[in-house]
Design an enzyme around this catalytic site. Structure first.
Site, PDB file in Angstrom:
ATOM      1  CB  CYS A   2      -2.433   5.715   1.820  1.00 40.53           C
ATOM      2  SG  CYS A   2      -1.444   4.227   1.538  1.00 40.53           S
ATOM      3  CD  GLU A 114      -7.439   4.588  -1.124  1.00 40.06           C
ATOM      4  OE1 GLU A 114      -8.385   4.231  -0.377  1.00 40.06           O
ATOM      5  OE2 GLU A 114      -6.571   5.402  -0.771  1.00 40.06           O
TER       6      GLU A 114
END
Length: 254
Positions: A2, A114
């Protein structure tokens, strides 16, 4: 991993949602739709009393810097590389195990980003990456599991209010199927009924990993967004707006 997320909730809303006893936020953070490592973020923590036996731990809202700096670190720049901690090894790795045992937190987010490598190539011959925004289906707050540390800056005087640096990291795990095709890792979520147990600094360490689970299949949605998010200088709600279909390639549309 992340590496970017969005956080636009107001501190007063977080105080209500997370049942905060005391807000330690002196200056509210501006809504941030491109949270990147080293930025300041909101965190929910439970701090033990100054003397044992006086009062139970107090739930607080604080501002921390993203990128964990262990208490034993000689150089705080180590935090730039410690933005994520893997669930599989967090209880054993020296950089994280002390924080995992006593200093756990929740990091509120609207969702996270992402990048999916497409078959299209850049001018440099590398796969062009398409960013996706991943958030709860109900558009509620994502409570990411995190750890925090308090690092004492040896160059500052004892009476310097900046002598302690509060930092944090996001715990990650294997991505669930719905988002696993985008990236193989994802932040760990903590469900509301487990917040108290996760934050409790006195909780038995053997039970902690059982509190962490990937988001239930179907609870998250993922959609492509503008590549503007790839530049940390860009910020605004347009970064989490779904990309128009006519701007997407066939492979992104599936």
């Amino acid at each position: 991993m992340c590496g970017r997320y969005a956080s636009s909730r107001r501190p007063e809303d977080l105080v209500e949602e997370f049942e905060i006893v005391q807000s330690r936020v002196d200056t509210p953070l501006a809504p941030d739709f491109n949270v990147a490592p080293t930025k300041e973020v909101y965190a929910v923590v439970e701090r033990p009393p100054s003397k044992e036996g006086e009062e139970p731990p107090e739930r607080q809202l604080r501002v921390l810097r993203w990128g964990l700096v262990p208490s034993w670190a000689k150089d705080p720049s180590i935090g730039n590389k410690m933005i994520n901690a893997r669930m599989e090894t967090v209880a054993e790795k020296p950089a994280y195990k002390r924080a995992f045992a006593k200093r756990r937190c929740l990091l509120p987010a609207d969702g996270y980003f992402e990048w999916y490598p497409t078959s299209q190539l850049t001018k440099a011959g590398k796969p062009r990456k398409q960013p996706f925004f991943i958030r709860p289906q109900d558009h509620g707050t994502l409570a990411m599991a995190g750890l925090y540390e308090i690092w004492r800056d040896p160059t500052r005087a004892d009476d310097d209010p900046e002598r302690f640096r509060w930092t944090c990291t996001v715990l990650t795990t294997q991505a669930e199927d719905a988002v696993g095709h985008i990236h193989d890792r994802m932040p760990l979520m903590v469900e509301p009924d487990r917040w108290s147990a996760w934050l409790d600094p006195t909780a038995p360490q053997g039970s902690l990993l059982d509190l962490l689970v990937p988001a239930a299949p179907g609870n998250l949605e993922a959609y492509p967004v503008s590549t503007l998010v790839s530049n940390v200088r860009n910020n605004g709600p347009e970064l989490i707006a779904p990309l128009p279909l006519d701007e997407l390639g066939d492979e992104v549309l599936g």
